[in-house]
Scaffold this active site. Structure first.
Site, PDB file in Angstrom:
ATOM      1  N   SER A  38      83.975 -47.940  10.876  1.00  0.00           N
ATOM      2  CA  SER A  38      83.910 -48.883   9.767  1.00  0.00           C
ATOM      3  C   SER A  38      82.644 -48.814   8.926  1.00  0.00           C
ATOM      4  CB  SER A  38      84.083 -50.324  10.289  1.00  0.00           C
ATOM      5  OG  SER A  38      85.416 -50.550  10.650  1.00  0.00           O
ATOM      6  N   LYS A  95      77.156 -57.248   5.535  1.00  0.00           N
ATOM      7  CA  LYS A  95      78.607 -57.365   5.743  1.00  0.00           C
ATOM      8  C   LYS A  95      78.971 -58.762   6.235  1.00  0.00           C
ATOM      9  CE  LYS A  95      82.399 -55.056   8.228  1.00  0.00           C
ATOM     10  NZ  LYS A  95      82.755 -53.952   9.145  1.00  0.00           N
ATOM     11  N   SER A 139      85.943 -50.915   7.622  1.00  0.00           N
ATOM     12  CA  SER A 139      86.038 -52.282   7.148  1.00  0.00           C
ATOM     13  C   SER A 139      84.779 -52.756   6.409  1.00  0.00           C
ATOM     14  CB  SER A 139      86.302 -53.221   8.328  1.00  0.00           C
ATOM     15  OG  SER A 139      85.263 -53.147   9.293  1.00  0.00           O
TER      16      SER A 139
END
Length: 567
Positions: free
Chosen positions: A229, A112, A193
Site C-alpha cells: 500500500s 495517511k 491504499s
C-alpha cells in the site's frame, strides 16, 4: 488460569439460559444444574471485572500526547474545487515550536488517514458509523509515534490524505469520499491504499502548468503498507515509496490490519527525502510489540541521509567501491500472472542496462517459492485481519490500539450495504474469517505462519549471494477506475468491482510477511491507449532484513546508471 475473585453481588442480567446458549455456540452442553450454577458465578465474576475496566478512565502514554505546535490544532474539510484529485481528507497546518532537530525543516508533509494525528478526525477511508458509535468521525486524542517524530524534526503537517476504505484496496476507487485520481491522468487509478499520499507527492513535482490545476500539494508523505500500500501507489505515480524492514519503524497509533504485516513507510520524490524521513521515523518507541530485539534504539538508528550523501560523493568522484554491488533479477517475479509484457520488458531491460552501466553485476536468481508468497500471505493473515481491522480486537500480547477508533461490530445490514457499495473487499475479509475458522480452524493458519518462516529462509538464502533483488512492482501501468454502473445503469457486480485489483500485489505482499525492506523505484513510462500521456512503471528493489540502507543505495546506483546511459 487465576481467578482474582468471586463476585456474587454484582448486578448482572446474565442467567443460566445465557450460559447454556454460549456453550451450545461453542459446541457442547452443560446438563448438570450445579455445574451450570458454578460456571454462571464464574462468568458473572468476569463480567464485574470487565465492567470495572469499561467504566474506568482511559490511559494515554505521555509519549503519545499531541506534540506541541505553534497554534491551536484546528482543521477544515477541503473545498472540492481545491481538491480535484480527492487526495486530501482533512486540512490543517501543524508546525512544532519545540523541534529537536531540523532533518525535515519547513518541509510539507501529509499523513495517511489511518494514522492518528492529534486534533484531526481519523476516517480510515470509510463512513463515520463504521469507526465510531457517535455517528461522526472520531477526533484523535493522540499523535502516532511517527507523527510526533515528524513534528520534532521541523516538518509542517498540512493535513491527512485520503486512503482506501479500511485500507483494503491496492487501487484508488474505494474511499467513501470517492476515487482518488492519478495526477497524470484524471479518471485513472493512483493506486492504494496510500492513494492520497502518493498522488499529492507526485503532483508536487509536475511542471507548473499541470501542478497549478491540481490544488495544493505536499512535498512528503507517510503511508502504511500491509501488502503493497506504499509501493503500489508510488509505482503508479512515478515516485519513491519504501516499506522498511518489519520492526524498524513503530506502528503505534496507526490502525492495524493485522500486526504481522503492518508497516509505516516514507513517500517522496527523491531518495534524499526518503532517507531523511526514514531516519526520523525509525527506532524503538517502547510501545509497539511489532518491534523486536533487533529494532534499533533511537540513538542507534542509522544515519541514512549521511550514508546516501557519502555514496553520492563516491559516485561523483568516481571512487572505486570497496565491493561491487550484486543485483539479482528475481526470475519468478517476471513470470507472475498478470505482469504485462510491456512492464516485464521495461523493468528487466532497465534494471540490466542501468545497473550494469553504473558498474554493478546483474545476475538472474530463481526462488521458486516466491510464486507461493501471495498464498502464504493470505493464509497467514486473513483469519486475524477481520479481528484487528474490522473489530478493533487485540491479540494476547500487550499492544496499544488508538483509543478513539472503535469499529462498529457486528456489522448491521446498513453497514453491509455501505461496504458493498464502496469496498466489497472488506465484506470478503469479514466473511473469509468466519468461513476459514469454521472450515479449517487455527491449524492451517498456524501452518501458514510456519510457511512464512520457510519463505523468509528462501529469500535469505538468495541474499547470501546477492545484495538486492529486483522485481516488477505493480504488474501494469495505472488503469481506469472501474465503473460503478454499466451502460444501462445497472450497478456493477462485486466481482466487476474487485476483479481489476486481483493480482496487483503479488510481487509486493510476500515481503510484508517476511519483513524484508522493499522500495518502488521509478523505472520508466509506457504509453496509454487513446491518450498522449505516458504513465509510470515502478521497479521494486528488495534488500536483506535490517539493511534498508542498501535498498536506498541500490536505487541511487540505478539513478546513476540511468544518467550515464543517457550521456
Amino acid at each position: 488460569m487465576s481467578i482474582v475473585s468471586l463476585t456474587s453481588d454484582f448486578p448482572s442480567s446474565t442467567d443460566v439460559k445465557d450460559l447454556r446458549r454460549l456453550a451450545n455456540q461453542i459446541g457442547f452442553d452443560i446438563p448438570d444444574d450445579q455445574d451450570a450454577d458454578d460456571y454462571l458465578l464464574l462468568l458473572r465474576s468476569l463480567e464485574s471485572v470487565m465492567q470495572f475496566i469499561k467504566d474506568s478512565p482511559d490511559y494515554i502514554p505521555a509519549s503519545l500526547k499531541p506534540y506541541p505546535v505553534v497554534e491551536t490544532r484546528t482543521y477544515w474539510k477541503p473545498d472540492p474545487a481545491d481538491n480535484p484529485l480527492n487526495a486530501w481528507s482533512h486540512r490543517c497546518n501543524f508546525q512544532s515550536n519545540a523541534c529537536t532537530n531540523n532533518l525535515l525543516n519547513e518541509r510539507t508533509i501529509v499523513i495517511k488517514d489511518n494514522i492518528s494525528v492529534g486534533g484531526l478526525p481519523t476516517t480510515l477511508g470509510t463512513f463515520p458509523q463504521m469507526v465510531s458509535r457517535t455517528g461522526s468521525f472520531p477526533i484523535s486524542p493522540i499523535d502516532a509515534t511517527v507523527v510526533s517524530r515528524i513534528l520534532a524534526a521541523g516538518a509542517i503537517i498540512k493535513g491527512s490524505s485520503t486512503c482506501e476504505s479500511f485500507c483494503a484496496s491496492p487501487l484508488s476507487f474505494t474511499s467513501a469520499t470517492g476515487p482518488v485520481h492519478n495526477p497524470l491522468l484524471h479518471g485513472y487509478t493512483a493506486g492504494g491504499s496510500s492513494s492520497g499520499s502518493c498522488a499529492l507527492v507526485a503532483a508536487s513535482v509536475l511542471p507548473s502548468e499541470l501542478r497549478n490545476s491540481l490544488g495544493e500539494t505536499s512535498q512528503l508523505a507517510i503511508g502504511s503498507d500491509q501488502a503493497g500500500s506504499v509501493r503500489i501507489p508510488a509505482c503508479y505515480n512515478g515516485i519513491y515509496g519504501l516499506k522498511p524492514t518489519f520492526g524498524l519503524v513503530p506502528y503505534t497509533g496507526a490502525a492495524s490490519m493485522t500486526p504481522m504485516i503492518d508497516h509505516l513507510g516514507p513517500i517522496a520524490s527523491t531518495l534524499e527525502d526518503i532517507a531523511a524521513l526514514l531516519k526520523v521515523m525509525a527506532g524503538w518507541d517502547g510501545l509497539d510489540s511489532r518491534m523486536t530485539p533487533e529494532s534499533p534504539l533511537l540513538d542507534q538508528v542509522k544515519d541514512y541521509p549521511q550514508i546516501l550523501a557519502d555514496f553520492r560523493k563516491q559516485l561523483a568522484t568516481k571512487q572505486e567501491p570497496s565491493q561491487r554491488l550484486r543485483v539479482g533479477l528475481l526470475k519468478e517475479s517476471f513470470a507472475v500472472a498478470g505482469v504485462s509484457p510491456e512492464v516485464r520488458k521495461l523493468v528487466y531491460q532497465s534494471a540490466t542496462s542501468f545497473f550494469e552501466a553504473a558498474g554493478a553485476e546483474v545476475v538472474q536468481v530463481s526462488i521458486p517459492m516466491h510464486l507461493d508468497g501471495p498464498s502464504i500471505w493470505t493464509a497467514s493473515t486473513r483469519l486475524s485481519m477481520s479481528e484487528w481491522l474490522c473489530q478493533g480486537k487485540p491479540s494476547g500480547y500487550l499492544s496499544y490500539l488508538a483509543p478513539h477508533i472503535q469499529p462498529t461490530w457486528p456489522p448491521t445490514q446498513e453497514i453491509y450495504e455501505l461496504l458493498k457499495s464502496s469496498n466489497p473487499a472488506v465484506v470478503n475479509i469479514i466473511l473469509s474469517e468466519k468461513f476459514a475458522n469454521e472450515k479449517f480452524g487455527p491449524v492451517v493458519e498456524a501452518k501458514a505462519h510456519r510457511k512464512v518462516l520457510e519463505l523468509r529462509a528462501a529469500y535469505d538464502s538468495a541474499f547470501e549471494a546477492i545484495d538486492v533483488l529486483i522485481t516488477p512492482c505493480a504488474p501494469t501501468i495505472a488503469m481506469p477506475h472501474p465503473k460503478s454502473n454499466d451502460e444501462r445503469g445497472n450497478k456493477a457486480t462485486v466481482l466487476e468491482r474487485l476483479s481489476v485489483a486481483v493480482g496487483v500485489t503479488n510481487n509486493t505482499c510476500p515481503f510484508n510477511v517476511t519483513g524484508h525492506p522493499a522500495m518502488s523505484v521509478p523505472c520508466g513510462h509506457l504509453p496509454v491507449s487513446g491518450h498522449e500521456v505516458k504513465l509510470p512503471v515502478g521497479m521494486q528493489i528488495v534488500g536483506k532484513r535490517w539493511d534498508d540502507s542498501s535498498v536506498i543505495l541500490a536505487a541511487a546506483l540505478f539513478e546513476e546508471g540511468r544518467r550515464l546511459a543517457a550521456e
